[in-house]
Write a protein that holds these residues in place. Structure first.
Motif, mmCIF file in Angstrom:
data_model
loop_
_atom_site.group_PDB
_atom_site.id
_atom_site.type_symbol
_atom_site.label_atom_id
_atom_site.label_comp_id
_atom_site.label_asym_id
_atom_site.label_seq_id
_atom_site.Cartn_x
_atom_site.Cartn_y
_atom_site.Cartn_z
ATOM 1 N N UNK A 197 0.828 -1.202 0.000
ATOM 2 C CA UNK A 197 0.000 0.000 0.000
ATOM 3 C C UNK A 197 0.864 1.254 0.000
ATOM 4 N N UNK A 198 2.008 1.216 0.659
ATOM 5 C CA UNK A 198 2.910 2.361 0.608
ATOM 6 C C UNK A 198 3.447 2.575 -0.798
ATOM 7 N N UNK A 199 3.712 1.483 -1.507
ATOM 8 C CA UNK A 199 4.133 1.613 -2.911
ATOM 9 C C UNK A 199 3.061 2.342 -3.721
ATOM 10 N N UNK A 200 1.805 1.930 -3.562
ATOM 11 C CA UNK A 200 0.716 2.567 -4.302
ATOM 12 C C UNK A 200 0.544 4.025 -3.894
ATOM 13 N N UNK A 201 0.746 4.311 -2.603
ATOM 14 C CA UNK A 201 0.632 5.684 -2.130
ATOM 15 C C UNK A 201 1.679 6.576 -2.783
ATOM 16 N N UNK A 202 2.915 6.094 -2.871
ATOM 17 C CA UNK A 202 3.965 6.888 -3.515
ATOM 18 C C UNK A 202 3.673 7.103 -4.993
ATOM 19 N N UNK A 203 3.163 6.054 -5.662
ATOM 20 C CA UNK A 203 2.832 6.199 -7.083
ATOM 21 C C UNK A 203 1.732 7.235 -7.273
ATOM 22 N N UNK A 204 0.727 7.201 -6.400
ATOM 23 C CA UNK A 204 -0.337 8.190 -6.489
ATOM 24 C C UNK A 204 0.203 9.596 -6.277
ATOM 25 N N UNK A 205 1.058 9.767 -5.271
ATOM 26 C CA UNK A 205 1.621 11.086 -5.002
ATOM 27 C C UNK A 205 2.439 11.580 -6.181
ATOM 28 N N UNK A 206 3.135 10.675 -6.874
ATOM 29 C CA UNK A 206 3.914 11.080 -8.048
ATOM 30 C C UNK A 206 3.002 11.645 -9.130
ATOM 31 N N UNK A 207 1.828 11.037 -9.338
ATOM 32 C CA UNK A 207 0.904 11.557 -10.350
ATOM 33 C C UNK A 207 0.429 12.955 -9.979
ATOM 34 N N UNK A 208 0.145 13.182 -8.707
ATOM 35 C CA UNK A 208 -0.275 14.517 -8.285
ATOM 36 C C UNK A 208 0.862 15.526 -8.434
ATOM 37 N N UNK A 209 2.091 15.119 -8.121
ATOM 38 C CA UNK A 209 3.225 16.025 -8.274
ATOM 39 C C UNK A 209 3.472 16.353 -9.739
ATOM 40 N N UNK A 210 3.292 15.365 -10.619
ATOM 41 C CA UNK A 210 3.440 15.612 -12.059
ATOM 42 C C UNK A 210 2.416 16.633 -12.530
ATOM 43 N N UNK A 211 1.180 16.478 -12.076
ATOM 44 C CA UNK A 211 0.141 17.420 -12.488
ATOM 45 C C UNK A 211 0.468 18.833 -12.019
ATOM 46 N N UNK A 212 0.931 18.964 -10.765
ATOM 47 C CA UNK A 212 1.284 20.290 -10.251
ATOM 48 C C UNK A 212 2.439 20.893 -11.034
ATOM 49 N N UNK A 213 3.477 20.083 -11.299
ATOM 50 C CA UNK A 213 4.644 20.586 -12.022
ATOM 51 C C UNK A 213 4.290 20.997 -13.440
ATOM 52 N N UNK A 214 3.395 20.227 -14.088
ATOM 53 C CA UNK A 214 3.017 20.515 -15.479
ATOM 54 C C UNK A 214 2.228 21.812 -15.592
ATOM 55 N N UNK A 215 1.632 22.279 -14.495
ATOM 56 C CA UNK A 215 0.872 23.528 -14.530
ATOM 57 C C UNK A 215 1.779 24.746 -14.681
ATOM 58 N N UNK A 216 3.067 24.604 -14.330
ATOM 59 C CA UNK A 216 3.987 25.735 -14.378
ATOM 60 C C UNK A 216 5.082 25.604 -15.428
#
Length: 255
Positions: free
Chosen positions: A183-202
């Motif tokens: 579950x921690x693996x999945x949590x990190x993968x999910x957080x990476x997708x959110x970080x990618x979305x935030x980074x792509x906005x700028x």
């Protein structure tokens, strides 16, 4: 209208995830296969299907036009709402009557034969709300796997989940369906997708090393390995497909 679907238009890519799902095939059906083993394709076991947590990514192929209605539940909600454990259904899709009781099946049949998605949603909410009100925690809504893992860990600790490491691990898996490490693996993968979305906005250029650090990975190579297990693709390839490929609509809804 009436145009034949191209083969790629029939595909739906799903990541590994800890959720339980109820899926109604209002119209049409599909087959599914692990991304790593397409020859293991299997048809849906019925028109109303229950699924548990999935440890690997899957591809669903529509058999012609498909109208699907789906609800997702956090795995620790399943014992409270349906007196079943998500652990029993890891990497499984079964007919609903093989998973849940007669009350759930009656609700599911009403949803299946409703006249609109709005009516289906109303039936589902009227069924779930009193059950959820009777069992929900006092905490607010959780919007990340990471938040949910932290809240579940606190809740199990407060309930006296045992002192031994193995006993704690067994209790956690019984509540969450999957081991804490996975579950921690999945949590990190999910957080990476959110970080990618935030980074792509700028910026159109993504710094994967920074995204790895912000998402809890040890380095960029660690990020690439876990995103590969989670989705079947490298981080850059997954990002490209989320943006440009309709078959990755699940990722767009989720991230």
């Amino acid at each position: 209208m009436g145009a034949a679907l191209e083969p790629h238009d029939q595909l739906n890519f799903y990541p590994a995830h800890p959720l339980c799902t109820l899926t109604w095939f209002i119209e049409g059906s599909a087959i599914r296969a692990p991304m790593a083993a397409p020859k293991m394709a299997r048809p849906m076991p019925g028109r109303v299907v229950f699924g548990g947590p999935h440890t690997r990514p899957w591809v669903f192929t529509n058999l012609g036009p498909v109208h699907v209605f789906q609800v997702m539940l956090m795995p620790d909600a399943l014992p409270a709402l349906a007196r079943r454990s998500a652990e029993d259904f890891v990497d499984r899709l079964v007919a609903l009557e093989d998973a849940l009781d007669a009350d759930w099946c009656a609700m599911a049949d009403a949803v299946l034969h409703a006249q609109s998605d709005e009516e289906r949603q109303q039936i589902l909410e009227e069924f779930l709300e009193p059950r959820w009100r009777a069992s929900r925690s006092q905490n607010g809504p959780l919007v990340r796997y990471r938040d949910w893992l932290q809240e579940l860990g606190v809740r199990l600790a407060d309930s006296g989940m045992g002192k031994g490491v193995r006993q704690r691990a067994r209790r956690f898996k019984a509540h969450a369906g999957l081991p804490l490490r996975q579950l921690r693996h999945l949590s990190r993968a999910e957080m990476a997708l959110f970080e990618v979305r935030k980074a792509a906005e700028t910026s159109p250029e993504l710094n994967w090393a920074d995204i790895a650090q912000q998402s809890g990975f040890s380095d960029q190579a660690h990020l690439c390995r876990e995103i590969g297990r989670f989705s079947g693709f490298s981080p850059a390839a997954l990002r490209h497909r989320i943006v440009n490929d309709e078959a990755f609509w699940v990722y767009r809804l989720w991230s």
